[in-house]
Design a protein around this motif. Sequence first.
Motif: not given
Length: 471
Positions: A272-276, A362-374
């Motif tokens: 991901s290239d998302s800054l936040y 909510g809509d941030d579930i995918e980002d949360l999963m990316l964080l947890c996998e990292a």
Amino acid sequence: MKKCLYNKIFGIISDVAEELEVDVYVIGGFVRDCILERKSAGKDIDIVVIGNGITMAKTVAGRISRKIKVNIFKNFGTAMFRYKEAEIEFVGARKESYKSASRKPSVEAGSLRDDQERRDFTINALAISLNRKTYGKFLDPFDGVSDLEKKVIRTPLDPVKTFSDDPLRMMRAIRFACQLDFKIEAKTLKGIKSNAYRLKIVSPERITAELNKILLSDRPSVGLNILYDTGLLEQFFPELHELKGIDTKDNRAHKDNFDHTLQVLDNLAQNSDSLYLRWAALLHDIAKPATKKYDEKVGWTFHGHEYIGSKMIPDIFKRLRLPLNENMKYVKKLVALHLRPISLTQDEVTDSAIRRLLFEAGDDIEDLMLLCEADITSKNIRKVQRHLDNFALVRLKLKEIEERDHLRNFQPPVSGEDIIEAFGIKPGRNIGIIKEYIKESILDGIIPNERKEALDLMYRKGEELGLRRKS
């Protein structure tokens, strides 16, 4: 160097310089990036004029189109306009002198050499003549091309004075090393270490702008490790600095949370290239020093670090001048929830637990999963694969339940107004009790997320509370 001068804007600048009888050069990052063949080459073009940069900018813009707006900064003797995809800035050549309490220089007109000497690094002091008689001539007084070939960051002049004059250059040195995958030359690195305390005169906004660029690089850990090693990090980000180190008791040690955080950040940067989202990775364990305890039975613990960490974020954002808006709320949410999917992989995954995670993320579930996998940083390949397999199961369950129950950004199918109308009551405590009961019943799977079932439950709960339906 002529391959760098393909843009027709340079021909127009050359013609205008001839008419105005001034010397003009393209300098800095544009030249550097052309030599390195970076994709960013051509987006920011710096033009130095041995004369009035504002007059040159106005004349060149007028020659291209009367519709071009020229932004003028009289205090700095600069002017800028956009042409197609490029941002072109014109500045009169100058030399600078500094006072110890400020990074804002006293400026006077100078030669091209003066202007090159005031540049931060040799690789940014490269210039190409745009004058008709010497068009395309390359000027490299500090052997910057050699530094590009050797992948080295070095100051043109004494690094101690360079960084003392403008301490932001220390952050820029690290940012360029991180972005370009270069090494900081030993003398230059020593100059950063000896001037780290000077960072206090730089505004938080400028520091954070450089930090964000480091976070957005391919391997943010490179820059963050240099920030730590030079002493810069503790000047502006003590919470992150405090993550470093390992405590040992009874021959039991915890992992280095700073090193772990940087590995998580690098892992995430691959996906991901998302800054936040990267900020969430940087801050996910920020409260571990505050929550660290030793238990004789289980060893080192950090209970509640996700909750305490989320509470620390507003103060950190405020101090670093990061936006106190939805981006901050997003980072707070991900930090607060970052253990939840991990805990789901350790037990049998229940529908109720999945519903609650969907409801909260909510809509941030995918980002949360990316964080947890990292966040899986074990050196045991089998252990990593086992966790990833478990996460794949969680993802499958998330998809199944979301398609069935529609719980992402969940809004109860019965509102407070419905309850007031149904029982003819005024706003009060009972409304909150009924709404919470309906929400929990849906999340626990007792009733589906449908209005009819929710209304039936509303009436039953209302009767338990002694409320009577309106006839």
